[in-house]
Design a protein around this motif. Structure first.
Motif, PDB file in Angstrom:
ATOM      1  N   PHE A   1      36.305  16.216  24.156  1.00 46.31           N
ATOM      2  CA  PHE A   1      37.420  17.324  24.136  1.00 46.31           C
ATOM      3  C   PHE A   1      37.345  18.576  23.164  1.00 46.31           C
ATOM      4  CE2 PHE A   1      39.234  13.294  25.880  1.00 46.31           C
ATOM      5  CZ  PHE A   1      40.327  13.893  26.774  1.00 46.31           C
ATOM      6  N   SER A   2      37.993  19.385  23.640  1.00 42.43           N
ATOM      7  CA  SER A   2      37.999  20.798  22.961  1.00 42.43           C
ATOM      8  C   SER A   2      39.364  21.413  22.991  1.00 42.43           C
ATOM      9  CB  SER A   2      36.819  21.760  23.555  1.00 42.43           C
ATOM     10  OG  SER A   2      35.609  21.191  23.344  1.00 42.43           O
ATOM     11  N   CYS A   3      39.503  22.194  22.118  1.00 40.30           N
ATOM     12  CA  CYS A   3      40.947  22.835  21.932  1.00 40.30           C
ATOM     13  C   CYS A   3      40.675  24.180  22.808  1.00 40.30           C
ATOM     14  CB  CYS A   3      41.444  23.563  20.538  1.00 40.30           C
ATOM     15  SG  CYS A   3      43.080  24.102  20.347  1.00 40.30           S
TER      16      CYS A   3
ATOM     17  N   GLN B   1      41.360  13.772  31.091  1.00 42.34           N
ATOM     18  CA  GLN B   1      41.414  15.159  31.207  1.00 42.34           C
ATOM     19  C   GLN B   1      42.149  15.950  29.929  1.00 42.34           C
ATOM     20  OE1 GLN B   1      43.335  15.922  35.145  1.00 42.34           O
ATOM     21  NE2 GLN B   1      41.759  14.694  36.098  1.00 42.34           N
ATOM     22  N   SER B   2      43.407  15.651  29.743  1.00 44.61           N
ATOM     23  CA  SER B   2      44.035  16.656  28.713  1.00 44.61           C
ATOM     24  C   SER B   2      44.709  15.800  27.734  1.00 44.61           C
ATOM     25  CB  SER B   2      44.838  17.810  29.521  1.00 44.61           C
ATOM     26  OG  SER B   2      45.563  17.215  30.289  1.00 44.61           O
TER      27      SER B   2
ATOM     28  N   LEU C   1      44.490  20.348  24.379  1.00 42.94           N
ATOM     29  CA  LEU C   1      42.823  19.799  24.317  1.00 42.94           C
ATOM     30  C   LEU C   1      42.452  19.650  25.902  1.00 42.94           C
ATOM     31  CD1 LEU C   1      42.972  17.222  21.410  1.00 42.94           C
ATOM     32  CD2 LEU C   1      42.603  19.949  21.254  1.00 42.94           C
ATOM     33  N   MET C   2      41.448  19.809  26.002  1.00 44.06           N
ATOM     34  CA  MET C   2      40.825  19.556  27.434  1.00 44.06           C
ATOM     35  C   MET C   2      39.329  18.863  27.277  1.00 44.06           C
ATOM     36  SD  MET C   2      42.722  20.293  30.111  1.00 44.06           S
ATOM     37  CE  MET C   2      41.957  20.598  31.475  1.00 44.06           C
TER      38      MET C   2
ATOM     39  N   GLU D   1      42.194  21.927  11.983  1.00 48.35           N
ATOM     40  CA  GLU D   1      41.495  21.137  12.609  1.00 48.35           C
ATOM     41  C   GLU D   1      41.558  21.022  14.088  1.00 48.35           C
ATOM     42  OE1 GLU D   1      40.442  17.251  10.856  1.00 48.35           O
ATOM     43  OE2 GLU D   1      41.604  18.044   9.103  1.00 48.35           O
ATOM     44  N   MET D   2      42.855  20.944  14.511  1.00 47.98           N
ATOM     45  CA  MET D   2      43.077  21.077  15.971  1.00 47.98           C
ATOM     46  C   MET D   2      42.644  22.385  16.550  1.00 47.98           C
ATOM     47  SD  MET D   2      44.495  18.317  17.140  1.00 47.98           S
ATOM     48  CE  MET D   2      45.595  18.711  18.424  1.00 47.98           C
TER      49      MET D   2
END
Length: 303
Positions: A282-284, A244-245, A299-300, A273-274
């Motif tokens: 995942f996306s920030c 999940q995260s 990130l999720m 990049e983060m």
């Protein structure tokens, strides 16, 4: 006299971006401010207690009991652990505030239990807090060697580079054949009955199957694992393990490294990049400041 709406618009036409030299002047001002920002080692404007007060959620009184250390354990930690980490309630408050700010989904009384991995657990306060809320909390630790007595420094090695336990036999933290059998925070972890696994976080893959945890946390530690040019490899391992995260909080760069472009260039690249992370589903979803630096990334899994 206050400027009218028309005057405000006319002023912006004369001074784009609110600067007498227009947008180029603004950009140069921001470049200088960025350099000042990196060099600023000032404290957080919000203290730990202010964060907790803002949420109105105090740690329970049971956490105010000190660590239960016998004379031998106390003697050991007095030589290996900084004094500020010996006070259990201070450790709890720091972890409590961080989780309130960045992982509120884990700080709900009666909420669904989650599987959480914390990398580099140190004194284990985060694991204690997670356990209090009913989560299965697993920690990681290792005897880091950050130039200890002119020995190897894990901050500058490549990922999967030098195996530190093979090179520091005289540190008395190794069995002699490689594996780490002891580490500075062991007395704290044992006194609280916490689950901490020992392995070198600068070597991937970690000893867990894919998607073993709902969340992976890493506070003030990734810079101990390897050079920043390889941090994204570590992030990839975090997202391999998480369902999940992922929450990562960086240490601020030490002042003597701020002029070392071989370090700072990949450090800034990592920040960029983060902020735009899109990998492994995942996306920030959050990039934030701590200790006056852009050091917080959440990130999720949005797939």
């Amino acid at each position: 006299m206050r400027a009218s709406h028309a005057e405000l618009i006319e002023r912006e036409q004369r001074f784009p971006a609110g600067h007498r030299l227009g947008y180029p002047g603004y950009a140069e001002e921001m470049r200088k401010l960025c350099a000042e920002f990196e060099a600023d080692f000032g404290p957080d404007p919000l203290s730990v207690n202010r964060v907790i007060a803002a949420f109105g959620a105090l740690p329970p009184e049971a956490f105010s009991e000190p660590y239960r250390l016998d004379a031998e354990a106390l003697e050991r930690v007095s030589h290996t652990v900084q004094r500020k980490y010996v006070v259990r309630f201070k450790n709890i408050r720091r972890s409590w505030a961080r989780l309130l700010e960045h992982m509120p989904e884990l700080m709900v009384e009666g909420g669904p239990p989650r599987d959480v991995l914390e990398m580099s657990s140190a004194h284990g306060a985060t694991l204690e807090v997670l356990r209090h809320f009913g989560h299965r909390a697993v920690g990681n630790d290792y005897a880091n060697f950050l130039g200890w007595r002119d020995g190897p420094d894990s901050r500058f090695r490549d990922v999967n580079g030098a195996e530190l336990s093979d090179t520091v036999d005289n540190h008395h933290l190794n069995s002699g054949d490689g594996p780490v059998t002891d580490w500075p925070y062991k007395p704290f972890i044992e006194s609280q009955g916490l689950d901490v696994r020992l392995f070198d976080a600068g070597h991937v893959p970690y000893p867990f199957a894919d998607k073993s945890f709902d969340s992976v946390l890493c506070f003030d530690a990734i810079d101990h694992y390897c050079h920043p040019k390889d941090w994204m490899t570590i992030i990839g391992e975090f997202t391999r393990l998480a369902r999940q995260s992922v929450l990562v909080i960086l240490n601020p760069v030490q002042q003597h490294l701020l002029t070392d472009e071989s370090y700072m260039e990949p450090f800034r690249a990592f920040q960029s990049e983060m902020r735009s992370y899109r990998a492994n589903g995942f996306s920030c979803i959050h990039a934030g400041l701590q200790r006056n630096r852009l050091t917080v990334f959440k990130l999720m899994h949005l797939g």
